[in-house]
Each structure stands twice: as C-alpha cells, then as structure tokens.
Scaffold this motif. Structure first.
Motif, PDB file in Angstrom:
ATOM      1  N   GLY A   1       0.824  -1.214   0.000  1.00  0.00           N
ATOM      2  CA  GLY A   1       0.000   0.000   0.000  1.00  0.00           C
ATOM      3  C   GLY A   1       0.853   1.256   0.000  1.00  0.00           C
ATOM      4  N   GLU A   2       1.934   1.240   0.773  1.00  0.00           N
ATOM      5  CA  GLU A   2       2.830   2.403   0.815  1.00  0.00           C
ATOM      6  C   GLU A   2       3.529   2.598  -0.526  1.00  0.00           C
ATOM      7  N   LEU A   3       3.910   1.489  -1.163  1.00  0.00           N
ATOM      8  CA  LEU A   3       4.536   1.586  -2.484  1.00  0.00           C
ATOM      9  C   LEU A   3       3.551   2.192  -3.482  1.00  0.00           C
ATOM     10  N   SER A   4       2.299   1.748  -3.433  1.00  0.00           N
ATOM     11  CA  SER A   4       1.271   2.304  -4.324  1.00  0.00           C
ATOM     12  C   SER A   4       1.108   3.803  -4.092  1.00  0.00           C
ATOM     13  N   SER A   5       1.126   4.210  -2.820  1.00  0.00           N
ATOM     14  CA  SER A   5       1.005   5.636  -2.499  1.00  0.00           C
ATOM     15  C   SER A   5       2.195   6.423  -3.039  1.00  0.00           C
ATOM     16  N   LEU A   6       3.382   5.878  -2.894  1.00  0.00           N
ATOM     17  CA  LEU A   6       4.574   6.553  -3.412  1.00  0.00           C
ATOM     18  C   LEU A   6       4.514   6.686  -4.931  1.00  0.00           C
ATOM     19  N   LYS A   7       4.077   5.617  -5.595  1.00  0.00           N
ATOM     20  CA  LYS A   7       3.951   5.667  -7.050  1.00  0.00           C
ATOM     21  C   LYS A   7       2.956   6.746  -7.457  1.00  0.00           C
ATOM     22  N   PHE A   8       1.850   6.831  -6.738  1.00  0.00           N
ATOM     23  CA  PHE A   8       0.837   7.847  -7.028  1.00  0.00           C
ATOM     24  C   PHE A   8       1.428   9.250  -6.874  1.00  0.00           C
ATOM     25  N   LEU A   9       2.189   9.453  -5.795  1.00  0.00           N
ATOM     26  CA  LEU A   9       2.779  10.766  -5.524  1.00  0.00           C
ATOM     27  C   LEU A   9       3.832  11.158  -6.567  1.00  0.00           C
ATOM     28  N   CYS A  10       4.394  10.175  -7.257  1.00  0.00           N
ATOM     29  CA  CYS A  10       5.429  10.449  -8.259  1.00  0.00           C
ATOM     30  C   CYS A  10       4.860  10.637  -9.664  1.00  0.00           C
ATOM     31  N   ARG A  11       3.533  10.581  -9.805  1.00  0.00           N
ATOM     32  CA  ARG A  11       2.930  10.647 -11.147  1.00  0.00           C
ATOM     33  C   ARG A  11       3.324  11.894 -11.923  1.00  0.00           C
ATOM     34  N   GLY A  12       3.485  13.003 -11.245  1.00  0.00           N
ATOM     35  CA  GLY A  12       3.867  14.229 -11.945  1.00  0.00           C
ATOM     36  C   GLY A  12       5.312  14.242 -12.408  1.00  0.00           C
ATOM     37  N   LYS A  13       6.123  13.361 -11.867  1.00  0.00           N
ATOM     38  CA  LYS A  13       7.563  13.348 -12.172  1.00  0.00           C
ATOM     39  C   LYS A  13       7.983  12.176 -13.058  1.00  0.00           C
ATOM     40  N   ILE A  14       7.232  11.074 -12.976  1.00  0.00           N
ATOM     41  CA  ILE A  14       7.580   9.858 -13.718  1.00  0.00           C
ATOM     42  C   ILE A  14       6.397   9.478 -14.604  1.00  0.00           C
ATOM     43  N   GLY A  15       6.682   9.051 -15.809  1.00  0.00           N
ATOM     44  CA  GLY A  15       5.630   8.672 -16.751  1.00  0.00           C
ATOM     45  C   GLY A  15       4.796   7.499 -16.258  1.00  0.00           C
ATOM     46  N   LYS A  16       3.522   7.490 -16.695  1.00  0.00           N
ATOM     47  CA  LYS A  16       2.568   6.462 -16.250  1.00  0.00           C
ATOM     48  C   LYS A  16       3.047   5.051 -16.593  1.00  0.00           C
ATOM     49  N   ARG A  17       3.546   4.862 -17.793  1.00  0.00           N
ATOM     50  CA  ARG A  17       3.978   3.528 -18.225  1.00  0.00           C
ATOM     51  C   ARG A  17       5.126   3.017 -17.355  1.00  0.00           C
ATOM     52  N   LYS A  18       6.075   3.896 -17.048  1.00  0.00           N
ATOM     53  CA  LYS A  18       7.199   3.510 -16.195  1.00  0.00           C
ATOM     54  C   LYS A  18       6.714   3.145 -14.793  1.00  0.00           C
ATOM     55  N   LEU A  19       5.793   3.941 -14.272  1.00  0.00           N
ATOM     56  CA  LEU A  19       5.279   3.686 -12.924  1.00  0.00           C
ATOM     57  C   LEU A  19       4.523   2.364 -12.843  1.00  0.00           C
ATOM     58  N   GLU A  20       3.800   2.016 -13.903  1.00  0.00           N
ATOM     59  CA  GLU A  20       3.040   0.760 -13.901  1.00  0.00           C
ATOM     60  C   GLU A  20       3.953  -0.452 -13.803  1.00  0.00           C
ATOM     61  N   SER A  21       5.177  -0.336 -14.321  1.00  0.00           N
ATOM     62  CA  SER A  21       6.105  -1.478 -14.296  1.00  0.00           C
ATOM     63  C   SER A  21       6.833  -1.618 -12.954  1.00  0.00           C
ATOM     64  N   VAL A  22       6.749  -0.602 -12.087  1.00  0.00           N
ATOM     65  CA  VAL A  22       7.447  -0.633 -10.793  1.00  0.00           C
ATOM     66  C   VAL A  22       6.772  -1.638  -9.858  1.00  0.00           C
ATOM     67  N   ARG A  23       7.562  -2.588  -9.340  1.00  0.00           N
ATOM     68  CA  ARG A  23       7.036  -3.621  -8.441  1.00  0.00           C
ATOM     69  C   ARG A  23       7.637  -3.558  -7.040  1.00  0.00           C
ATOM     70  N   SER A  24       8.658  -2.700  -6.854  1.00  0.00           N
ATOM     71  CA  SER A  24       9.295  -2.622  -5.530  1.00  0.00           C
ATOM     72  C   SER A  24       9.779  -1.200  -5.276  1.00  0.00           C
ATOM     73  N   GLY A  25      10.061  -0.940  -4.006  1.00  0.00           N
ATOM     74  CA  GLY A  25      10.605   0.361  -3.641  1.00  0.00           C
ATOM     75  C   GLY A  25      11.951   0.598  -4.296  1.00  0.00           C
ATOM     76  N   GLY A  26      12.741  -0.461  -4.390  1.00  0.00           N
ATOM     77  CA  GLY A  26      14.052  -0.355  -5.029  1.00  0.00           C
ATOM     78  C   GLY A  26      13.956   0.112  -6.466  1.00  0.00           C
ATOM     79  N   GLU A  27      12.980  -0.438  -7.204  1.00  0.00           N
ATOM     80  CA  GLU A  27      12.785  -0.031  -8.600  1.00  0.00           C
ATOM     81  C   GLU A  27      12.378   1.437  -8.679  1.00  0.00           C
ATOM     82  N   LEU A  28      11.497   1.854  -7.783  1.00  0.00           N
ATOM     83  CA  LEU A  28      11.061   3.250  -7.762  1.00  0.00           C
ATOM     84  C   LEU A  28      12.239   4.167  -7.428  1.00  0.00           C
ATOM     85  N   PHE A  29      13.028   3.796  -6.414  1.00  0.00           N
ATOM     86  CA  PHE A  29      14.180   4.620  -6.042  1.00  0.00           C
ATOM     87  C   PHE A  29      15.198   4.688  -7.178  1.00  0.00           C
TER      88      PHE A  29
END
Length: 180
Positions: A18-46
């Motif tokens: 849930g926290e990872l999903s929230s972080l991905k949501f908060l990054c929507r303005g900075k990271i493209g939607k397609r890239k965010l959809e492929s993120v499966r872990s905090g490490g990938e997001l970082f």
C-alpha cells in the motif's frame, strides 16, 4: 558500497504494498505512467528517482517529502540522521595522512575494533553500516571505520587521538607501534 544506496535498500524492504502504491501515485507528476506501472518494488522506484536525479545522496528533500506524505516518520528520521551524520556532502578528497598508523592498527587490532571506535566517539549506527557493507571481513570493517572517523573529524583527526584511544582500550602494544 554506497551508504545512500544501502539506506534506500533498507527503506525499500520496509515498505508495504500500500505504501509503495502511495509513493507511485505521488510520483505521477515526475515519472511517466507507463514507467510507474512497471514498478514492483521500492528499489525499482528509487532507481528511477535516482536516474532522473530527483533524489541523490546530497539531495534528499524530495524523498523526505514522499516519506512524510505516506506518514513514515520512522524513515524520515532515519533519513535525517543519515544527513546529520555527515554521510551526505562528506569530502572524499581528503589526504590520507593517517595511512601508516591505519595500517598498523588494522594489522594489530582484531575483534575488539568496536571498543576502539567507541573510544574515538564513532557512532553505533555508522559501525553497523560498516559491518553490513563488509560482513565477513574484520580488517576491512576496521579500515572503513577508521576512514569514516577521519572524514567525520576532518582536520581534527590526529594520530595522537588514535594513540590516546588505543591506550584507553588497554591496547598499549598497538599504541607503541603506532608511535614508532
């Protein structure tokens, strides 16, 4: 091993889905939607945030804002402690004026290296990071700790302080060898 990447890895492993999903949501303005959809872990997001230079070891404000937004004050405090302890902006170009004493100490101080580092005022958190980076190499743990101590002290890192700490730990033989 980069201490900042180690910190990000520990953050990643402590995030819930849930926290990872929230972080991905908060990054929507900075990271493209397609890239965010492929993120499966905090490490990938970082990793993406590092690639896009939104976070770096000397630029943690964006990361701090993200962690505050998902109410992870524990991680925010770890991040602040990391910054305060000088891991960020630590000058890497300091001359190694202590190389000879460091060699002597590394050759002669064994399992009791943590006692010496405590006597020098080195924090437990930094010692734990050094151990995590070099889990099976006592000599390297001590060498890294001494280098970190030297960075932390800067111009105030004196051989006399090393000798005094060695004597304070009843490592008189090592202290004598350092003096030579």
């Amino acid at each position: 091993m980069d201490p900042f990447l180690t910190l990000l890895h520990s953050f990643s492993s402590s995030l819930s889905d849930g926290e990872l999903s929230s972080l991905k949501f908060l990054c929507r303005g900075k990271i493209g939607k397609r890239k965010l959809e492929s993120v499966r872990s905090g490490g990938e997001l970082f990793s993406i945030l590092l690639e896009q230079q939104l976070i770096a070891s000397n630029e943690v404000s964006f990361l701090e804002g993200l962690l505050e937004s998902i109410k992870r004050e524990d991680l925010v405090s770890q991040l602040k402690q990391f910054v305060e302890e000088g891991e960020v902006n630590a000058p890497d170009d300091q001359p190694d004026v202590h190389e000879k004493p460091f060699e002597v100490i590394c050759e002669n101080v064994g399992r009791d290296w943590k006692i010496l580092m405590r006597k020098l005022g080195f924090s437990e958190v930094k010692m734990d990071r050094v151990v995590a980076a070099n889990p099976f190499n006592l000599r390297e743990q001590l060498a890294q700790s001494l280098r970190e101590w030297q960075k932390w002290k800067g111009r105030d890192a004196k051989v006399t302080d090393l000798i005094k700490a060695l004597r304070g730990c009843n490592m008189n033989l090592v202290a004598d060898r350092v003096e030579q």
